[in-house]
Design a protein around this motif. Structure first.
Motif, PDB file in Angstrom:
ATOM      1  N   HIS A 141      64.224  91.676  45.216  1.00  0.00           N
ATOM      2  CA  HIS A 141      63.042  92.513  45.446  1.00  0.00           C
ATOM      3  C   HIS A 141      61.740  91.825  45.010  1.00  0.00           C
ATOM      4  O   HIS A 141      60.721  91.893  45.717  1.00  0.00           O
ATOM      5  CB  HIS A 141      63.238  93.821  44.669  1.00  0.00           C
ATOM      6  N   HIS A 145      58.300  90.602  47.068  1.00  0.00           N
ATOM      7  CA  HIS A 145      56.886  90.887  46.759  1.00  0.00           C
ATOM      8  C   HIS A 145      56.081  89.580  46.738  1.00  0.00           C
ATOM      9  O   HIS A 145      54.968  89.517  47.245  1.00  0.00           O
ATOM     10  CB  HIS A 145      56.769  91.540  45.371  1.00  0.00           C
ATOM     11  N   SER A 166      54.511  95.599  39.031  1.00  0.00           N
ATOM     12  CA  SER A 166      55.110  96.757  39.704  1.00  0.00           C
ATOM     13  C   SER A 166      55.569  97.768  38.654  1.00  0.00           C
ATOM     14  O   SER A 166      55.233  97.655  37.473  1.00  0.00           O
ATOM     15  CB  SER A 166      56.295  96.287  40.546  1.00  0.00           C
ATOM     16  N   GLY A 167      56.360  98.746  39.110  1.00  0.00           N
ATOM     17  CA  GLY A 167      56.853  99.765  38.193  1.00  0.00           C
ATOM     18  C   GLY A 167      57.879  99.209  37.222  1.00  0.00           C
ATOM     19  O   GLY A 167      58.014  99.692  36.099  1.00  0.00           O
ATOM     20  N   GLY A 193      53.075  98.794  35.398  1.00  0.00           N
ATOM     21  CA  GLY A 193      53.179  99.975  36.272  1.00  0.00           C
ATOM     22  C   GLY A 193      53.663 101.186  35.485  1.00  0.00           C
ATOM     23  O   GLY A 193      53.164 102.302  35.652  1.00  0.00           O
ATOM     24  N   ASP A 197      51.790 104.719  34.812  1.00  0.00           N
ATOM     25  CA  ASP A 197      52.436 105.996  35.146  1.00  0.00           C
ATOM     26  C   ASP A 197      52.434 106.943  33.940  1.00  0.00           C
ATOM     27  O   ASP A 197      52.156 108.136  34.069  1.00  0.00           O
ATOM     28  CB  ASP A 197      53.876 105.760  35.621  1.00  0.00           C
ATOM     29  N   GLY A 213      50.035 105.901  39.422  1.00  0.00           N
ATOM     30  CA  GLY A 213      49.137 104.764  39.174  1.00  0.00           C
ATOM     31  C   GLY A 213      47.906 104.826  40.052  1.00  0.00           C
ATOM     32  O   GLY A 213      46.761 104.698  39.576  1.00  0.00           O
ATOM     33  N   ALA A 214      48.133 105.045  41.342  1.00  0.00           N
ATOM     34  CA  ALA A 214      47.003 105.105  42.283  1.00  0.00           C
ATOM     35  C   ALA A 214      46.116 106.319  41.970  1.00  0.00           C
ATOM     36  O   ALA A 214      44.888 106.260  42.119  1.00  0.00           O
ATOM     37  CB  ALA A 214      47.523 105.177  43.713  1.00  0.00           C
ATOM     38  N   GLU A 217      43.784 105.306  39.201  1.00  0.00           N
ATOM     39  CA  GLU A 217      42.687 104.466  39.716  1.00  0.00           C
ATOM     40  C   GLU A 217      41.626 105.348  40.390  1.00  0.00           C
ATOM     41  O   GLU A 217      40.432 105.210  40.143  1.00  0.00           O
ATOM     42  CB  GLU A 217      43.216 103.441  40.733  1.00  0.00           C
ATOM     43  N   GLY A 311      53.297  96.915  43.529  1.00  0.00           N
ATOM     44  CA  GLY A 311      52.557  98.171  43.677  1.00  0.00           C
ATOM     45  C   GLY A 311      51.221  98.211  42.955  1.00  0.00           C
ATOM     46  O   GLY A 311      50.212  98.665  43.506  1.00  0.00           O
ATOM     47  N   VAL A 312      51.172  97.713  41.703  1.00  0.00           N
ATOM     48  CA  VAL A 312      49.934  97.801  40.913  1.00  0.00           C
ATOM     49  C   VAL A 312      48.833  96.920  41.518  1.00  0.00           C
ATOM     50  O   VAL A 312      47.646  97.168  41.312  1.00  0.00           O
ATOM     51  CB  VAL A 312      50.207  97.431  39.429  1.00  0.00           C
ATOM     52  N   SER A 314      47.837  96.919  44.359  1.00  0.00           N
ATOM     53  CA  SER A 314      47.016  97.639  45.339  1.00  0.00           C
ATOM     54  C   SER A 314      45.774  98.249  44.680  1.00  0.00           C
ATOM     55  O   SER A 314      44.914  98.799  45.365  1.00  0.00           O
ATOM     56  CB  SER A 314      47.843  98.709  46.064  1.00  0.00           C
ATOM     57  N   ASN A 315      45.655  98.106  43.364  1.00  0.00           N
ATOM     58  CA  ASN A 315      44.502  98.630  42.613  1.00  0.00           C
ATOM     59  C   ASN A 315      43.270  97.737  42.869  1.00  0.00           C
ATOM     60  O   ASN A 315      43.269  96.549  42.538  1.00  0.00           O
ATOM     61  CB  ASN A 315      44.873  98.642  41.123  1.00  0.00           C
ATOM     62  N   ASP A 348      56.110  99.173  47.626  1.00  0.00           N
ATOM     63  CA  ASP A 348      57.419  98.878  48.205  1.00  0.00           C
ATOM     64  C   ASP A 348      57.464  99.155  49.706  1.00  0.00           C
ATOM     65  O   ASP A 348      56.933 100.166  50.185  1.00  0.00           O
ATOM     66  CB  ASP A 348      58.499  99.703  47.485  1.00  0.00           C
TER      67      ASP A 348
HETATM   68  O1  KG4 Z   1      56.161  97.687  43.694  1.00  0.00           O
HETATM   69  P1  KG4 Z   1      56.199  99.161  43.560  1.00  0.00           P
HETATM   70  O2  KG4 Z   1      55.797  99.989  44.746  1.00  0.00           O
HETATM   71  O3  KG4 Z   1      57.638  99.648  43.124  1.00  0.00           O
HETATM   72  C1  KG4 Z   1      58.388  98.923  42.185  1.00  0.00           C
HETATM   73  O4  KG4 Z   1      58.974  97.884  42.576  1.00  0.00           O
HETATM   74  O5  KG4 Z   1      58.361  99.341  41.007  1.00  0.00           O
HETATM   75  O6  KG4 Z   1      55.284  99.537  42.299  1.00  0.00           O
HETATM   76  C2  KG4 Z   1      55.181 100.865  41.874  1.00  0.00           C
HETATM   77  C3  KG4 Z   1      54.212 100.919  40.722  1.00  0.00           C
HETATM   78  C4  KG4 Z   1      54.154 102.315  40.115  1.00  0.00           C
HETATM   79  O7  KG4 Z   1      54.122 102.194  38.710  1.00  0.00           O
HETATM   80  C5  KG4 Z   1      52.855 102.850  40.670  1.00  0.00           C
HETATM   81  O8  KG4 Z   1      52.285 103.886  39.894  1.00  0.00           O
HETATM   82  C6  KG4 Z   1      52.006 101.605  40.642  1.00  0.00           C
HETATM   83  O9  KG4 Z   1      52.884 100.612  41.163  1.00  0.00           O
HETATM   84  N1  KG4 Z   1      50.808 101.688  41.479  1.00  0.00           N
HETATM   85  C7  KG4 Z   1      49.557 101.549  40.993  1.00  0.00           C
HETATM   86  C8  KG4 Z   1      48.693 101.713  42.094  1.00  0.00           C
HETATM   87  N2  KG4 Z   1      49.446 101.948  43.204  1.00  0.00           N
HETATM   88  C9  KG4 Z   1      50.752 101.911  42.806  1.00  0.00           C
HETATM   89  N3  KG4 Z   1      49.099 101.315  39.752  1.00  0.00           N
HETATM   90  C10 KG4 Z   1      47.766 101.234  39.574  1.00  0.00           C
HETATM   91  N4  KG4 Z   1      46.867 101.384  40.583  1.00  0.00           N
HETATM   92  C11 KG4 Z   1      47.285 101.623  41.851  1.00  0.00           C
HETATM   93  N5  KG4 Z   1      46.390 101.765  42.830  1.00  0.00           N
END
Ligand code: KG4
Ligand code: ZN
Length: 383
Positions: A141, A145, A166-167, A193, A197, A213-214, A217, A311-312, A314-315, A348
């Motif tokens: 995974h 990424h 990520s998370g 992440g 959360d 997370g989003a 932000e 995921g993070v 994308s901030n 993801d």
């Molecule tokens: O990569 P991902 O989609 O899933 C995993 O592989 O874990 O990452 C998810 C993480 C979560 O903690 C989510 O809250 C965080 O990414 N996340 C963000 C944002 N968008 C998603 N954290 C901060 N700012 C964001 N805009």
């Protein structure tokens, strides 16, 4: 829904000279992968081909459902994947205007991730493959990424630095090829992440459709049109001066701040605290990224690109801050470039799984149907 169509032929520039894939009578034709992902709380299916086309991309999110539990509830996540996966596969094929006959190989997330969740995409992929006599590739995974921007930004070359946030992970890696990753920094405790959360939950920010997370932000963009009443004391930074992350201290710092006020924060204080957390979380990434760039310089590794994904990533605040932090760093007088996938491909998705499987499919390096999932899987083992 076709997300984007990327010009044909660029893949070969990225992964090297063409290797025979499917030999038709006339020539070599492009290889089409159906990819499945269910390692955490998104159920994903996508179709990607070796001509760099994202033919379809389906993501079924579970955020709004898990909000009531304050985080991903493992059993409910598995049940939701079981409910959504067949429909996601059907929609990916439908959106692409394809049947299984047009699919050459099936990729899926083998790990790392939540064990029960991984078993959903793994079983679906293997069963589909066995029934239709297609080859399978189980994908890492975090490798997926890291490689995602190689599809969307064609001129990236190895070696590059990659920050995977990520998370489940906070990783700073040196990538030397599609399968060679060296860990420069990771976290012994909590991921960034996870800290986002938890703080989002502590501040009781509604997730809405965004996820925690989003949502945090987005919340930080609020303007109450007034002076923030209180200066938040500096929050702990993780392992200063060391090439290592730590986010548990930061999240506990926020928790303590709220606890001594008995959870009673007015809106401006809550906003100031959310912003202070976000700034400190990103500040730690800036510091470690610069340390890693210095490490590369000292070790004679010339870097042109830094890939920030997960995921993070994308901030938008985070991306701007990291770009600013690296702006003056040069190798041989050339600046380094910060590259992130488009926002919807940071979180993801199965496009990244299909894309990361491509070099193995093209080399006919398939997995056996019997292989097991790897809930814990060090990316350095890929080599
Ligand atoms: O990569 P991902 O989609 O899933 C995993 O592989 O874990 O990452 C998810 C993480 C979560 O903690 C989510 O809250 C965080 O990414 N996340 C963000 C944002 N968008 C998603 N954290 C901060 N700012 C964001 N805009
Ligand atoms: Zn992820």
């Amino acid at each position: 829904m076709a997300l984007s169509i990327i010009p044909a032929g660029i893949l070969r520039r990225v992964i090297g000279p063409p290797r025979p894939c499917l030999l038709t009578r006339q020539n070599v034709r492009c290889f089409t992968v159906l990819a499945l992902e269910s390692s955490a709380d998104d159920t994903c299916a996508a179709i990607v081909n070796s001509d760099r086309e994202i033919v379809s991309n389906v993501v079924v999110k579970q955020h709004s459902f898990h909000e009531q539990f304050g985080g991903i509830h493992p059993m409910h996540a598995i049940w939701a994947h079981q409910r959504h996966m067949p429909g996601a596969v059907r929609k990916a094929l439908h959106d692409a205007g394809m049947t299984m006959n047009s699919i050459d190989g099936i990729a899926y997330t083998r790990g790392p991730g939540m064990a029960g969740c991984l078993s959903v995409c793994s079983n679906a992929a293997k069963t589909l493959a066995a029934a239709t006599s297609k080859p399978i590739v189980g994908v890492h995974h975090m490798q997926a990424h890291a490689l995602m921007p190689l599809l969307t930004t064609p001129d990236i070359s190895f070696p590059f630095l990659t920050l995977l946030i990520s998370g489940g992970h906070t990783l700073l890696l040196l990538a030397r090829s599609w399968r060679s990753f060296q860990t420069l920094a990771t976290t012994p405790d909590e991921s960034i992440g996870n800290a986002f959360d938890k703080v989002s939950k502590m501040l009781k920010i509604p997730w809405g459709k965004l996820g925690p997370g989003a949502a945090l932000e987005q919340y930080c963009l609020n303007d109450y049109d007034q002076q923030l009443p209180e200066i938040i004391p500096p929050l702990p930074s993780g392992q200063p001066g060391k090439l290592a992350f730590s986010y548990s201290g930061l999240h506990s710092g926020v928790e303590r701040y709220i606890a001594v006020r008995n959870g009673d924060l007015d809106d401006p204080t809550k906003l100031a605290l959310a912003r202070a957390f976000q700034t400190a979380a990103v500040g730690q990434l800036e510091e470690k990224l610069l340390l890693a760039l210095h490490w590369c310089r000292q070790n004679g590794v010339v870097i042109r690109d830094i890939i920030v994904s997960g995921g993070v990533a994308s901030n938008k605040f985070l991306r701007r801050r990291l770009e600013f932090a690296c702006r003056d760093f040069k190798f041989d007088d050339a600046a380094v470039r910060l590259v992130s996938p488009p926002q919807e491909l940071c979180t993801d998705n199965a496009v990244m799984i299909g894309w990361a499987s491509m070099d193995r499919f093209l080399a006919q390096d398939y997995d056996e149907y019997e292989i097991e999932t790897r809930p814990k899987w060090d990316i350095q083992e890929l080599q």
